[in-house]
Design a protein around this motif. Structure first.
Motif, mmCIF file in Angstrom:
data_model
loop_
_atom_site.group_PDB
_atom_site.id
_atom_site.type_symbol
_atom_site.label_atom_id
_atom_site.label_comp_id
_atom_site.label_asym_id
_atom_site.label_seq_id
_atom_site.Cartn_x
_atom_site.Cartn_y
_atom_site.Cartn_z
ATOM 1 N N LEU A 261 44.518 -16.531 -24.771
ATOM 2 C CA LEU A 261 44.369 -16.775 -23.450
ATOM 3 C C LEU A 261 45.354 -15.877 -22.762
ATOM 4 C CD1 LEU A 261 43.480 -20.602 -22.704
ATOM 5 C CD2 LEU A 261 42.061 -18.690 -22.501
ATOM 6 N N MET A 262 46.595 -15.422 -23.468
ATOM 7 C CA MET A 262 47.676 -14.916 -22.794
ATOM 8 C C MET A 262 47.079 -13.581 -22.350
ATOM 9 S SD MET A 262 50.640 -15.318 -21.941
ATOM 10 C CE MET A 262 51.726 -14.114 -21.301
ATOM 11 N N PRO A 263 46.408 -12.670 -23.059
ATOM 12 C CA PRO A 263 45.969 -11.286 -22.521
ATOM 13 C C PRO A 263 45.361 -11.242 -21.086
ATOM 14 C CG PRO A 263 45.506 -11.240 -24.784
ATOM 15 C CD PRO A 263 45.823 -12.796 -24.744
ATOM 16 N N ALA A 264 44.572 -12.381 -20.885
ATOM 17 C CA ALA A 264 43.830 -12.455 -19.708
ATOM 18 C C ALA A 264 44.843 -12.786 -18.579
ATOM 19 C CB ALA A 264 42.715 -13.476 -19.730
ATOM 20 N N LEU A 265 45.764 -13.849 -18.995
ATOM 21 C CA LEU A 265 46.903 -14.222 -18.122
ATOM 22 C C LEU A 265 47.899 -13.129 -17.704
ATOM 23 C CD1 LEU A 265 47.415 -17.670 -19.335
ATOM 24 C CD2 LEU A 265 46.429 -17.087 -17.208
ATOM 25 N N ALA A 266 48.249 -12.377 -18.653
ATOM 26 C CA ALA A 266 49.095 -11.152 -18.377
ATOM 27 C C ALA A 266 48.769 -10.112 -17.707
ATOM 28 C CB ALA A 266 49.715 -10.765 -19.854
ATOM 29 N N GLY A 267 47.316 -9.870 -17.789
ATOM 30 C CA GLY A 267 46.663 -8.941 -17.229
ATOM 31 C C GLY A 267 47.284 -7.324 -17.641
ATOM 32 N N ASP A 268 47.638 -6.568 -16.823
ATOM 33 C CA ASP A 268 48.065 -5.532 -17.369
ATOM 34 C C ASP A 268 49.461 -5.133 -17.899
ATOM 35 O OD1 ASP A 268 49.799 -5.442 -15.070
ATOM 36 O OD2 ASP A 268 48.690 -3.717 -13.954
ATOM 37 N N ARG A 269 50.068 -6.400 -18.129
ATOM 38 C CA ARG A 269 51.261 -6.549 -18.795
ATOM 39 C C ARG A 269 51.202 -7.164 -20.168
ATOM 40 N NH1 ARG A 269 54.483 -2.975 -17.463
ATOM 41 N NH2 ARG A 269 56.175 -4.340 -17.967
ATOM 42 N N ALA A 270 50.097 -7.281 -20.651
ATOM 43 C CA ALA A 270 49.798 -7.784 -21.979
ATOM 44 C C ALA A 270 50.647 -7.173 -23.127
ATOM 45 C CB ALA A 270 48.219 -8.039 -21.907
ATOM 46 N N PHE A 271 50.556 -5.931 -22.795
ATOM 47 C CA PHE A 271 51.272 -4.955 -23.885
ATOM 48 C C PHE A 271 52.925 -5.212 -23.817
ATOM 49 C CE2 PHE A 271 52.015 -2.593 -20.260
ATOM 50 C CZ PHE A 271 53.417 -1.947 -20.405
ATOM 51 N N ALA A 272 53.235 -5.505 -22.672
ATOM 52 C CA ALA A 272 54.784 -5.971 -22.629
ATOM 53 C C ALA A 272 54.952 -7.181 -23.331
ATOM 54 C CB ALA A 272 55.071 -5.901 -21.205
ATOM 55 N N ALA A 273 54.071 -8.250 -22.965
ATOM 56 C CA ALA A 273 54.155 -9.579 -23.411
ATOM 57 C C ALA A 273 54.251 -9.640 -25.054
ATOM 58 C CB ALA A 273 53.108 -10.370 -22.823
ATOM 59 N N THR A 274 53.180 -8.718 -25.699
ATOM 60 C CA THR A 274 53.138 -8.517 -27.149
ATOM 61 C C THR A 274 54.352 -7.978 -27.584
ATOM 62 O OG1 THR A 274 50.799 -8.504 -26.983
ATOM 63 C CG2 THR A 274 51.792 -7.684 -28.828
ATOM 64 N N SER A 275 55.022 -6.942 -27.060
ATOM 65 C CA SER A 275 56.087 -6.222 -27.603
ATOM 66 C C SER A 275 57.408 -7.236 -27.459
ATOM 67 C CB SER A 275 56.361 -4.936 -27.007
ATOM 68 O OG SER A 275 56.586 -5.022 -25.511
ATOM 69 N N ALA A 276 57.565 -7.880 -26.240
ATOM 70 C CA ALA A 276 58.644 -8.778 -26.144
ATOM 71 C C ALA A 276 58.704 -9.926 -27.031
ATOM 72 C CB ALA A 276 58.700 -9.455 -24.582
ATOM 73 N N GLU A 277 57.488 -10.376 -27.317
ATOM 74 C CA GLU A 277 57.300 -11.661 -28.541
ATOM 75 C C GLU A 277 57.961 -11.153 -29.691
ATOM 76 O OE1 GLU A 277 56.645 -14.999 -28.568
ATOM 77 O OE2 GLU A 277 56.930 -14.871 -26.137
ATOM 78 N N LYS A 278 57.263 -9.831 -30.063
ATOM 79 C CA LYS A 278 57.921 -9.283 -31.513
ATOM 80 C C LYS A 278 59.438 -9.074 -31.361
ATOM 81 C CE LYS A 278 53.418 -6.929 -32.472
ATOM 82 N NZ LYS A 278 52.663 -5.627 -32.741
ATOM 83 N N ALA A 279 60.000 -8.492 -30.204
ATOM 84 C CA ALA A 279 61.431 -8.344 -30.506
ATOM 85 C C ALA A 279 62.277 -9.650 -30.562
ATOM 86 C CB ALA A 279 61.706 -7.661 -29.038
ATOM 87 N N LEU A 280 61.296 -10.788 -30.080
ATOM 88 C CA LEU A 280 62.304 -11.906 -30.125
ATOM 89 C C LEU A 280 62.112 -12.734 -31.435
ATOM 90 C CD1 LEU A 280 62.042 -12.933 -26.417
ATOM 91 C CD2 LEU A 280 64.065 -12.351 -27.572
ATOM 92 N N THR A 281 61.144 -12.698 -32.011
ATOM 93 C CA THR A 281 60.688 -13.490 -33.100
ATOM 94 C C THR A 281 61.695 -13.462 -34.277
ATOM 95 O OG1 THR A 281 58.465 -13.290 -32.685
ATOM 96 C CG2 THR A 281 58.921 -13.683 -34.781
ATOM 97 N N PRO A 282 62.264 -12.274 -34.561
ATOM 98 C CA PRO A 282 63.404 -12.413 -35.726
ATOM 99 C C PRO A 282 64.522 -13.066 -35.409
ATOM 100 C CG PRO A 282 62.544 -10.090 -35.129
ATOM 101 C CD PRO A 282 62.094 -10.877 -34.178
ATOM 102 N N HIS A 283 64.852 -13.641 -33.908
ATOM 103 C CA HIS A 283 65.966 -14.004 -33.607
ATOM 104 C C HIS A 283 65.651 -15.511 -33.196
ATOM 105 C CE1 HIS A 283 67.603 -10.267 -33.246
ATOM 106 N NE2 HIS A 283 66.837 -9.736 -32.474
ATOM 107 N N ARG A 284 64.699 -16.011 -33.479
ATOM 108 C CA ARG A 284 64.282 -17.312 -33.356
ATOM 109 C C ARG A 284 64.537 -18.222 -34.690
ATOM 110 N NH1 ARG A 284 58.778 -16.305 -29.752
ATOM 111 N NH2 ARG A 284 59.689 -15.769 -28.024
ATOM 112 N N PRO A 285 64.900 -19.495 -34.391
ATOM 113 C CA PRO A 285 65.150 -20.346 -35.680
ATOM 114 C C PRO A 285 64.034 -20.583 -36.369
ATOM 115 C CG PRO A 285 65.450 -21.487 -33.806
ATOM 116 C CD PRO A 285 64.988 -20.286 -33.159
ATOM 117 N N THR A 286 64.477 -20.412 -37.894
ATOM 118 C CA THR A 286 63.209 -21.083 -38.958
ATOM 119 C C THR A 286 63.682 -22.642 -39.255
ATOM 120 O OG1 THR A 286 64.685 -20.250 -40.860
ATOM 121 C CG2 THR A 286 63.109 -18.473 -39.868
#
Length: 201
Positions: A95-120
């Motif tokens: 559902l996130m792309p519809a909620l993010a609208g024209d910022r969906a690309f930014a939401a996706t790239s932000a998640e990718k940038a933060l994922t390596p820094h999240r705890p396992t």
């Protein structure tokens, strides 16, 4: 702090939590970067409502602070036990792309940038927390976070969070968090800090 009652949230709080978090996050750097400016507050509210309704209440933990009429602060955590919410997380991601609208690309790239820094490791993850702007400056931020920290301590696992506001870093350090990463988000996004708090006995 004023006499607001801190208590576990329940399904009847969903709309109040969504309203308060939408007000708290309407000008937050992360949401401005990842959610369209078009009908922004409504989009933020819908996202927060979905997260509370589909993740926080059924699979995590939610605490609310009540004012005279409604919820004035809320904290939503995922826990090590929230791993069973895989389908709910997948639905929300869909559902996130519809909620993010024209910022969906930014939401996706932000998640990718933060994922390596999240705890396992297993953690209590403070997924979203906010105090209604009309009730800020009364100690509610600390009060609404502390039950989750106590629960994480009781479970013997760390607490983790991310913030995109520099001013929040000092606040969380006072609660025992330490910065584990400082990430410059791509596509002109805000600096985002990852913070971890070791369990206390």
């Amino acid at each position: 702090m004023t006499g607001n009652r801190i208590r576990p949230g329940d399904p009847g709080d969903t709309d109040g939590v969504a309203d308060t978090l939408a007000a708290a996050f309407s000008d937050y750097a992360w949401t401005r970067h990842t959610i369209s400016a078009d009908d922004h507050v409504r989009r933020v509210r819908d996202l927060q409502r979905l997260f509370v309704e589909r993740i926080g209440l059924p699979h995590g933990r939610v605490w609310v602070a009540n004012g005279p009429a409604d919820v004035v602060a809320a904290a939503v955590w995922t826990t090590p036990e929230s791993t069973g919410a895989g389908a709910a997380f997948a639905d929300l991601a869909g559902l996130m792309p519809a909620l993010a609208g024209d910022r969906a690309f930014a939401a996706t790239s932000a998640e990718k940038a933060l994922t390596p820094h999240r705890p396992t490791e297993p953690v209590w993850f403070l997924a979203t927390v906010g105090v209604h702007p009309a009730h800020q400056g009364k100690g509610l931020g600390r009060a609404i976070v502390e039950p989750g920290l106590a629960a994480a301590d009781a479970a013997g696992v760390p607490a983790f969070l991310e913030t995109s506001e520099a001013g929040n870093v000092a606040f969380y350090r006072k609660l025992g968090f330490e910065v584990t990463a400082e990430v410059e988000l791509p596509d002109g996004g805000p600096t985002t800090w990852a913070l971890r708090r070791a369990p206390r006995r």
